[in-house]
Scaffold this motif. Structure first.
Motif, PDB file in Angstrom:
ATOM      1  N   ALA A   1       0.820  -1.213   0.000  1.00 54.02           N
ATOM      2  CA  ALA A   1       0.000   0.000   0.000  1.00 54.02           C
ATOM      3  C   ALA A   1       0.853   1.262   0.000  1.00 54.02           C
ATOM      4  O   ALA A   1       0.319   2.372  -0.096  1.00 54.02           O
ATOM      5  CB  ALA A   1      -0.934   0.013   1.211  1.00 54.02           C
TER       6      ALA A   1
ATOM      7  N   TYR B   1      -4.667   1.913  -2.940  1.00 54.49           N
ATOM      8  CA  TYR B   1      -3.740   1.685  -1.831  1.00 54.49           C
ATOM      9  C   TYR B   1      -4.514   1.775  -0.521  1.00 54.49           C
ATOM     10  O   TYR B   1      -4.972   2.855  -0.137  1.00 54.49           O
ATOM     11  CB  TYR B   1      -2.619   2.724  -1.854  1.00 54.49           C
ATOM     12  CG  TYR B   1      -2.001   2.898  -3.239  1.00 54.49           C
ATOM     13  CD1 TYR B   1      -1.043   2.007  -3.713  1.00 54.49           C
ATOM     14  CD2 TYR B   1      -2.415   3.939  -4.072  1.00 54.49           C
ATOM     15  CE1 TYR B   1      -0.491   2.156  -4.983  1.00 54.49           C
ATOM     16  CE2 TYR B   1      -1.876   4.096  -5.337  1.00 54.49           C
ATOM     17  CZ  TYR B   1      -0.920   3.201  -5.789  1.00 54.49           C
ATOM     18  OH  TYR B   1      -0.391   3.350  -7.041  1.00 54.49           O
TER      19      TYR B   1
ATOM     20  N   GLY C   1      -1.889  -2.851  -1.544  1.00 60.02           N
ATOM     21  CA  GLY C   1      -2.171  -2.026  -2.705  1.00 60.02           C
ATOM     22  C   GLY C   1      -1.999  -2.773  -4.008  1.00 60.02           C
ATOM     23  O   GLY C   1      -1.289  -3.784  -4.082  1.00 60.02           O
TER      24      GLY C   1
END
Length: 360
Positions: free
Chosen positions: A199, A327, A333
């Motif tokens: 992320a 994300y 993500g």
């Protein structure tokens, strides 16, 4: 020649000159790949000023330039420029205001105005960068070769993915493969994250170990003749969850929507909106990354920058990235990124690695 185009656009009056400080812009204009150089362009002549460290290299690479080796111990750059500006009877000097600090320019311009015919100084902002946004066939070929190296390096690296390998270990192996295949250097510091660390849009590889069910996000690139590639792929280690599959498909659909809209004359804003509409109409709109992509060439990030405020039109020869992402902090993500170019035969995707969701 790039330099002739610059002359036609900027040096519209006699007795004018341009001084170039940026290493990247000097390379673009002259093919000189060293450092410690300054270029001075007048209506009739173009000079490349360097020192003993790069003199022979410059003579070989900067064809058509008058290459000058400055004696750094006995002559400042400003003193040499004053000689040349006198010799050319220059009255107006354009300078790259974004590539010299204020203190240095104040000293240099004061001496030039006192000791030459220069009466007007004009800031040159973004002009060369705009020229660089449209690539020649040779430039596109170099980026394409860099992308091919990236594709093969990734294919060579993925078989090493296993439980317990760290982000750093996988990144080092990928970088080794690119070097082995002929990359001059890294296009940029490799971005690689497992699980929740995927992320981080620009996450630096850490000692985080790979576990079953982790997302694996890898963003990297190679360099050929100074030109860079930039690609992101996201994988799952083991069986993908329904949430991972859903988010991956959203990002893939968002990317494809922009690619489908990419034609000559479309604005970066339009491309962004086509992609963003899909992400913003989803349950994950609050986690969509800003922007859509950017130009790529001698620098990783070049004009145009695709986003809500980008009214620049995409021209034939523009090489850009298309890279939507989602994300989610603490979860992970997904980003999918390709280098694409508009040619006389239509759109070409330069990065070829598979984009369907791969479970490793």
């Amino acid at each position: 020649m790039n330099i002739n185009t610059l002359r036609q656009q900027v040096l519209t009056q006699d007795h004018s000159a341009i001084v170039i400080f940026s290493d990247i812009n000097i390379r673009y204009l002259s093919h000189f790949s060293g450092h410690a150089a300054t270029v001075l362009i007048t209506n009739k002549t173009h000079y490349l000023i360097t020192d003993y460290r790069y003199f022979e290299q410059a003579k070989t690479q900067a064809k058509g330039y008058q290459v000058i080796c400055r004696d750094r111990a006995n002559q400042t750059l400003t003193e040499l420029m004053i000689e040349l500006l006198h010799q050319e009877n220059c009255q107006t000097l354009f300078f790259e205001s974004e590539h010299i600090n204020v203190a240095n320019w104040q000293v240099m311009s004061a001496q030039i105005s006192q000791q030459t015919l220069i009466t007007t100084f004009m800031a040159l902002v973004g002009t060369i960068e705009k020229l660089r946004s449209v690539k020649t066939s040779d430039e596109i070929a170099a980026i394409k070769q860099a992308a091919t190296i990236g594709d093969q390096a990734l294919a060579n690296t993925l078989p090493l993915v296993k439980a317990g390998i760290t982000e750093r270990e996988l990144a080092v192996e990928l970088e080794y493969q690119m070097a082995k295949l002929g990359s001059e250097e890294l296009s940029f510091a490799t971005i690689l994250g497992f699980g929740e660390r995927s992320a981080l849009p620009h996450g630096i590889p850490s000692n985080r170990q790979l576990k079953q069910g982790d997302l694996i996000l890898i963003d990297f690139g190679a360099v050929v003749n100074g030109y860079r590639s930039d690609m992101t792929r996201t994988f799952v280690f083991g069986k993908a969850s329904d949430k991972q599959k859903h988010i991956y498909q959203l990002v893939l659909d968002a990317q494809q929507a922009a690619i489908d809209k990419l034609t000559e004359g479309v604005t970066g804003k339009t491309l962004y909106q086509e992609s963003a509409t899909i992400l913003h109409n989803s349950d994950y709109k609050d986690y969509a990354g800003e922007g859509l992509g950017h130009g790529v060439g001698l620098q990783l990030h070049e004009q145009p920058f695709l986003g809500e405020s980008c009214n620049t039109t995409i021209e034939r020869g523009c090489v850009i990235t298309i890279e939507p992402g989602i994300y989610i902090p603490g979860w992970g993500g997904v980003r999918i990124e390709d280098d694409v170019v508009l040619t006389e035969n239509g759109l070409e995707i330069l990065t070829k690695s598979p984009k369907h969701l791969v479970e490793l």
